[in-house]
Every structure is written in C-alpha cells, then in structure tokens.
Design an enzyme around this catalytic site. Structure first.
Site, PDB file in Angstrom:
ATOM      1  N   HIS A 202       0.798  -1.134   0.181  1.00  0.00           N
ATOM      2  CA  HIS A 202      -0.029  -0.081   0.105  1.00  0.00           C
ATOM      3  C   HIS A 202       0.874   1.180   0.254  1.00  0.00           C
ATOM      4  O   HIS A 202       2.122   1.285   0.362  1.00  0.00           O
ATOM      5  CB  HIS A 202      -0.918  -0.031   1.320  1.00  0.00           C
ATOM      6  CG  HIS A 202      -0.106   0.242   2.559  1.00  0.00           C
ATOM      7  ND1 HIS A 202       0.612  -0.927   2.985  1.00  0.00           N
ATOM      8  CD2 HIS A 202       0.070   0.951   3.194  1.00  0.00           C
ATOM      9  CE1 HIS A 202       1.204  -0.636   4.050  1.00  0.00           C
ATOM     10  NE2 HIS A 202       1.103   0.907   4.419  1.00  0.00           N
ATOM     11  N   ARG A 269       8.107  -9.089  15.011  1.00  0.00           N
ATOM     12  CA  ARG A 269       8.269  -7.692  14.792  1.00  0.00           C
ATOM     13  C   ARG A 269       7.423  -6.707  15.279  1.00  0.00           C
ATOM     14  O   ARG A 269       6.095  -7.027  15.619  1.00  0.00           O
ATOM     15  CB  ARG A 269       8.396  -7.651  13.060  1.00  0.00           C
ATOM     16  CG  ARG A 269       8.544  -6.161  12.670  1.00  0.00           C
ATOM     17  CD  ARG A 269       8.284  -6.135  11.060  1.00  0.00           C
ATOM     18  NE  ARG A 269       8.338  -4.702  10.703  1.00  0.00           N
ATOM     19  CZ  ARG A 269       9.054  -4.002  10.207  1.00  0.00           C
ATOM     20  NH1 ARG A 269      10.533  -4.387  10.450  1.00  0.00           N
ATOM     21  NH2 ARG A 269       8.881  -2.622  10.096  1.00  0.00           N
TER      22      ARG A 269
END
Ligand code: GA4
Length: 326
Positions: A202, A269
C-alpha cells in the site's frame, strides 16, 4: 491459503504467502540529520525512493525501547483483555483485519488518533506507563517530523520553510499512531519455513510517516521499476515514508512509496508508525512554491476529508491517488 491463528480461541483467517520474497537491498538511502546537506539528501531520497533511513536524529534508543516494551506488554496480555480495546471504528485494537474492506495480514495492532492534549481518549485500557511512554515518544517524534519537513522545504528551495510543517502541526491536523505486532508463528507453521504477508502492499495516505521497528526484518519497498526489495532493520534509526498527500503537495516531485511487511514468523516484529496528516478541511493541491513557472497540477483538487472518505472505500493495495489524477 494457509490458516494460522495466534490462539485456538481466535477465528482462523486464511492468510496469503507473499507474492515473492523481495531481494536484499543494500542501497537504502540514509540521511544524517546532524549533517549539513540533510535537506538536499532528504529531497533526493524522496524523489528517487519516497523513502529513507534517518540517522543522527537525537532521539535516545531508550525512549524507543520504552514504548516497544510497553507495546509488547500490551500484546502479551490475555486475548480477552486486548479485545476490550477492539473498538474497530477504525481505532483501538485490531487483529489480522486491516481496514473496512476485507484486507487481512499476520499482525495485531493498536491504532490511535493523535489529537489535542489527550491522544489516549481512545486508549482507555492503556496503563499509565504505556500512556507516558507513548506521550513522550509522540512528543519527540513530532518535533523530529517538523525538522524533517522544514529541511525538506529548504531542500526544495521553498521561500517558506514551514510550508509543509505548518500543514501537519496545526491544532486540527490529523495524526495517527499505529503500533504493530507481527507475532512469531505458532507450530506447525513455524516449521514450514515460509513467510506470510504481515501488512499488504500500500501507500500511506498522509503527508509523511515516521516508522521505527525492533531489529526484526520484514519491511519491503517497491522501487521505481516496480521491483520489491527488503529493507534491513535498524532499531536505532527511523524510516521516513512519503505519503500520497506529500506527493500531491509537490505535484509528483516527491513520490509516495508502495511498501509492505512480510512476517517471517521466527522473530516477532514490533513497529510503531506515526502518520502525520493535514486538517480535515485542508485542500490538498500542489503548492505554488514547488511548481515551476506555468507548471500544471497533475491532480484534481480535493480535501483531506474527501481523500479519507475515498480511501475508506478502497482495498489496502488499491491505487488511491489514481482516481484524483487528471
Ligand atoms: C494505510 C496506512 C495506515 O496504516 C492507515 C491505514 C488505514 C486503516 O488501517 O484504517 C487504511 C489504509 C491505511 C489505507 C486504505 C484504507 C485505510 C486501511 C484501508 C484499507 C492507518 C492509513 O491511514 O491508511
């Protein structure tokens, strides 16, 4: 599609493997903020990549780590606790579902508006240590973003060095903070040695985004030729991402970069992204100061409100700016 869930209690959602691995990228542009020619380097990086790594920024590692720990502590709390923060409108806690149109990814997150004096009105569940870590982080990163945007204006030879910073620093300007957690994969997925799409490709709709992550890989950017490359993580630095609004404000001179996150599943993460946007009623149109004599705008005029409304009807990976191009 592979089915995975963080806990058996969670509804399994089919997730997609990444379209391709993305090659290692040694060429990430780096801007040292403490260096004299920083403005020019910022502009060059934003023209060529729409993205750069920011060093020499003066924000101590312990401030970043404090927010990282508080964030992890939240994500490690019982699922039922986290779901209490699931207001999904779109702020609050979210799990695998991104946005209102069916996008999914291997992550859970907290999304908050950063507004006025109380950025935590939408975070009733946050502990006071979480709140203070977030407040301090946002205060520092906001000042950092101001500096970056002012150097950018200088680098573009604008007469008014606050031309960009004023747009995102106003009382009504809209900021968003996103705290993302891409968990380790549960067994047996872990053994498959595959990665999953963490956050699909995106562009960011706002002006700029300031990203910080722990030392776990996953971020990838698309180069101008459309190829995907992995960005080596650096927990001491920030990564600055040009958003759609800035692309329009500069009439395409600075480009909003397509990016995505792959979850490797072996090491979790954690990332925090501060999106800096303009006020709802603000017109987003190329600024006279950055245009050449006689240069025509490449975009139909629109306000931030209109852009957000349009964005809500799109999928994550859609070309949102396309519908506003002339
Ligand atoms: C992408 C960048 C930011 O994470 C975000 C996202 C937003 C959301 O999560 O609600 C959107 C997405 C993002 C763009 C298109 C729409 C809106 C999800 C979605 C499908 C917070 C943002 O500002 O735009």
């Amino acid at each position: 599609a592979m089915v995975a869930s963080t806990s058996p209690a969670l509804e399994p959602i089919p997730l997609l493997p990444p379209p391709d691995a993305g090659t290692h990228f040694p060429g990430v542009p780096v801007v040292d903020l403490s260096h004299p020619g920083a403005g020019e380097s910022i502009v060059a990086a934003c023209q060529d990549f729409g993205f750069f790594k920011l060093t020499g920024h003066g924000i101590p590692l312990h401030l970043m780590q404090r927010l990282e720990s508080a964030t992890l502590e939240f994500f490690h709390s019982p699922q039922a606790e986290k779901e209490k923060a699931n207001t999904a409108d779109p702020f609050g806690y979210g799990n695998k579902r991104i946005g209102p149109n069916g996008d999914v990814g291997w992550l859970e997150y907290l999304l908050f508006p950063v507004a006025g004096d109380d950025p935590f009105s939408r975070a009733p569940m946050a502990t006071s240590s979480f709140r203070s870590a977030l407040a301090e982080y946002l205060r520092r990163v906001k000042e950092l973003a101001r500096e970056v945007l002012e150097l950018m204006a200088e680098g573009l030879n604008c007469k008014e060095r606050k031309i960009f910073s004023n747009l995102v620093m106003g009382e009504q300007s809209e900021g968003i903070i996103r705290l993302n957690h891409y968990p380790e994969f549960p067994q047996p997925e872990k053994q498959l040695d595959r990665s999953l799409t963490g956050f699909g490709e995106h562009t960011d709709p706002q002006v700029i985004s300031v990203l910080r992550s722990n030392d776990s890989a996953g971020l990838q950017i698309a180069l101008k030729d459309g190829s995907w490359v992995s960005v080596p993580p650096d927990h001491q630095s920030f990564f600055i991402i040009v958003g759609d609004s800035l692309q329009v404000l500069t009439n395409g001179r600075l480009r909003s970069v397509r990016h995505r996150v792959m979850a490797n599943g072996v090491k979790c993460r954690v990332s925090m992204i501060y999106f800096l946007g303009v006020a709802p009623g603000e017109k987003i149109a190329p600024l006279g100061e950055v245009m050449e004599e006689g240069e025509q705008s490449k975009y139909r005029e629109f306000t931030w409100n209109q852009y957000k409304k349009a964005a809500c009807r799109t999928r994550l990976g859609d070309d949102r700016l396309g519908q506003f191009e002339k």
